[in-house]
Write an enzyme that holds these catalytic residues in place. Sequence first.
Site, mmCIF file in Angstrom:
data_model
loop_
_atom_site.group_PDB
_atom_site.id
_atom_site.type_symbol
_atom_site.label_atom_id
_atom_site.label_comp_id
_atom_site.label_asym_id
_atom_site.label_seq_id
_atom_site.Cartn_x
_atom_site.Cartn_y
_atom_site.Cartn_z
ATOM 1 N N GLU A 132 -1.444 -9.299 3.550
ATOM 2 C CA GLU A 132 -1.298 -9.824 4.919
ATOM 3 C C GLU A 132 -2.633 -10.221 5.547
ATOM 4 O O GLU A 132 -2.688 -11.120 6.382
ATOM 5 C CB GLU A 132 -0.556 -8.811 5.811
ATOM 6 C CG GLU A 132 -1.299 -7.529 6.175
ATOM 7 C CD GLU A 132 -1.180 -6.412 5.138
ATOM 8 O OE1 GLU A 132 -0.915 -6.710 3.960
ATOM 9 O OE2 GLU A 132 -1.382 -5.234 5.510
ATOM 10 N N CYS A 157 0.835 -1.207 0.000
ATOM 11 C CA CYS A 157 0.000 0.000 0.000
ATOM 12 C C CYS A 157 0.871 1.260 0.000
ATOM 13 O O CYS A 157 1.491 1.543 -1.010
ATOM 14 C CB CYS A 157 -0.987 -0.061 1.158
ATOM 15 S SG CYS A 157 -2.492 0.855 0.783
ATOM 16 N N GLN A 180 3.364 2.714 -2.912
ATOM 17 C CA GLN A 180 3.305 4.085 -3.430
ATOM 18 C C GLN A 180 4.676 4.761 -3.296
ATOM 19 O O GLN A 180 5.113 5.490 -4.195
ATOM 20 C CB GLN A 180 2.226 4.873 -2.678
ATOM 21 C CG GLN A 180 0.818 4.293 -2.903
ATOM 22 C CD GLN A 180 -0.276 4.988 -2.093
ATOM 23 O OE1 GLN A 180 0.004 5.831 -1.241
ATOM 24 N NE2 GLN A 180 -1.529 4.636 -2.347
ATOM 25 N N HIS A 191 -3.566 -5.322 0.444
ATOM 26 C CA HIS A 191 -2.969 -5.835 1.692
ATOM 27 C C HIS A 191 -3.009 -7.366 1.711
ATOM 28 O O HIS A 191 -3.970 -7.946 2.239
ATOM 29 C CB HIS A 191 -3.746 -5.307 2.892
ATOM 30 C CG HIS A 191 -3.592 -3.841 3.102
ATOM 31 N ND1 HIS A 191 -2.717 -3.305 4.019
ATOM 32 C CD2 HIS A 191 -4.187 -2.794 2.504
ATOM 33 C CE1 HIS A 191 -2.792 -1.984 3.974
ATOM 34 N NE2 HIS A 191 -3.677 -1.646 3.066
HETATM 35 N N1 GLN Z 1 -2.202 6.564 2.666
HETATM 36 C C1 GLN Z 1 -2.264 5.800 1.457
HETATM 37 C C2 GLN Z 1 -3.625 5.896 0.778
HETATM 38 O O1 GLN Z 1 -4.603 6.238 1.388
HETATM 39 C C3 GLN Z 1 -1.914 4.354 1.729
HETATM 40 C C4 GLN Z 1 -2.857 3.658 2.658
HETATM 41 C C5 GLN Z 1 -2.304 2.394 3.250
HETATM 42 O O2 GLN Z 1 -1.090 2.188 3.281
HETATM 43 N N2 GLN Z 1 -3.159 1.549 3.787
HETATM 44 O O3 GLN Z 1 -3.740 5.637 -0.380
#
Ligand code: GLN
Length: 546
Positions: A512, A384, A388, A510
Amino acid sequence: MSNSTKYIFVTGGVTSSLGKGIISASLAKLLQSRGYSVTIQKLDPYINVDPGTLNPYEHGECYVTEDGAETDLDLGHYERFLNTPTSQANNVTTGRIYQSVIDKERRGDYLGKTVQVIPHITDEIKERIQILGNKGTHEFVITEIGGTVGDIESLPYVEAVRQMLWEKEGDCLVVHLTLVPYLSAAGELKTKPTQHSVKALLELGVQPHVLVCRTEHELGDELKDKVAKFCNVSRSAVIESRDASTIYDVPLLMKEERLDEVILGKLNMPLGTEPDINEWQSFLHKLKNPEKEVEIGLVGKYVELRDSYKSITEAFIHAGASNNCKVKVRWIHSESITSDNVANKLNDLKGVLVAPGFGTRGIAGKIEAIRYIRENQIPFLGICLGMQCAVIEYARNVLGWPEAHTMEIEENTNKPVIHLMNEQRSVVDKGGTMRLGAYPCQVNNDTTAFEVYGKENISERHRHRYEFNNEYLSDFEEAGMIASGMNPEKGLVEIVEIPEHPWFVGVQFHPEYKSTVDNPHPLFVNFVQAAIKQQVKVMSSSELQS
Ligand code: GLN
């Protein structure tokens, strides 16, 4: 024997953190292994509607279900133990109960009545408990009541339990988890706190049927007799729960103590088939007897509270066991990483996971870590926000766009390589409004992702507002970072990887949350394999040099 659903309530006494979630999951596992269908529910006495808006320092990880509910981390244990999905109905908070009662009041559903804790709040609680039973798919619903008996905020829940015991006599049972502390000055285990916490329950009209006593030392017959006599429970229903080296031991310890048999007996249910726990035992054997060890870094900003990354650490445990390998996690605070110290902190690691998260704090360290990992060919898994950051790092250091950023942190950047999703643009409320839950993803052939999953169509759980900006996709692909998984309907990039790198995968979802003892997640399994390969490579090159 009646065919109706049986309700088992798990309450806690003396202190918090005794492990009600693990005891509930272990009991469920044993009933499941006897052929019963079981689900587990957590009732949380706080006023937040769900834990989605809670800072992880407050309450640990927020666990996301298939249907997109943001829930307590105990639901993760339920899924990891039972290998069956949970849903919104499996986690209810006081906030949600009140919200629903107030909505009904505004609609006029109470026909002019005064709306009160009893009966309206307790009725709502009972309804939420029975939603799972009324589906007709579960023979047992285990309801874990959060908090400790005696707390003001858990009173309506205990009252709802009292009413259910009365209304559904014979179909309900209460397991009370307590502590029998060892006083080293006296050299003795003490049962008084347990007696007091049972008294607190009795004052509320609830007589527990089974006592599970957490203890560091063997209770012995004499103490068990004493607890039984003073707490009005049968002798066989005083269950010892000794500290275990891993939570995955607990189902077997509870089996030895016959927790499942005692409960089935009290609920007048047949013992079912002899528990089938061979697979669980073989997992435990691998977990406890690893053939090798590999050290993987976990870069995140909440590392002081490891519960913030609960599902990730458990997924490493599952993936390690399936590789006959102990995964040693090195916790690295993302705020502590700089370009000067990054080599020192990461150079001997065989893999690095960059964790999910929100907000500015620790971002620079995550990006720095990824640069080092990418340049030094260390296996990488970004989840996530971790994915990014990998995109931002690639844009800055490979594509040569120093201003590249995510709009979450720099709204007006000239190169928004990560931007707000279209559907998020009009969202105002913070609670429950992210892109949440399971979405399909199409995996491209000839990619690491395809090797990992072995199939084209997968589904994974999400929790985010921002995403890869497709405007730049061709620039990335030409420069060497490809999108290997996409959402088929919306074209959102769900997986990125660098084919030139030995193992570099970033996922917007995710993985996990879906790793269980029976089904270790393939991404974690494969990532650990890549780390083991890295270890072999490093060892053979140092042998060559010596
Ligand atoms: N903050 C980022 C978003 O909202 C990643 C969220 C996360 O890592 N769960 O896209």
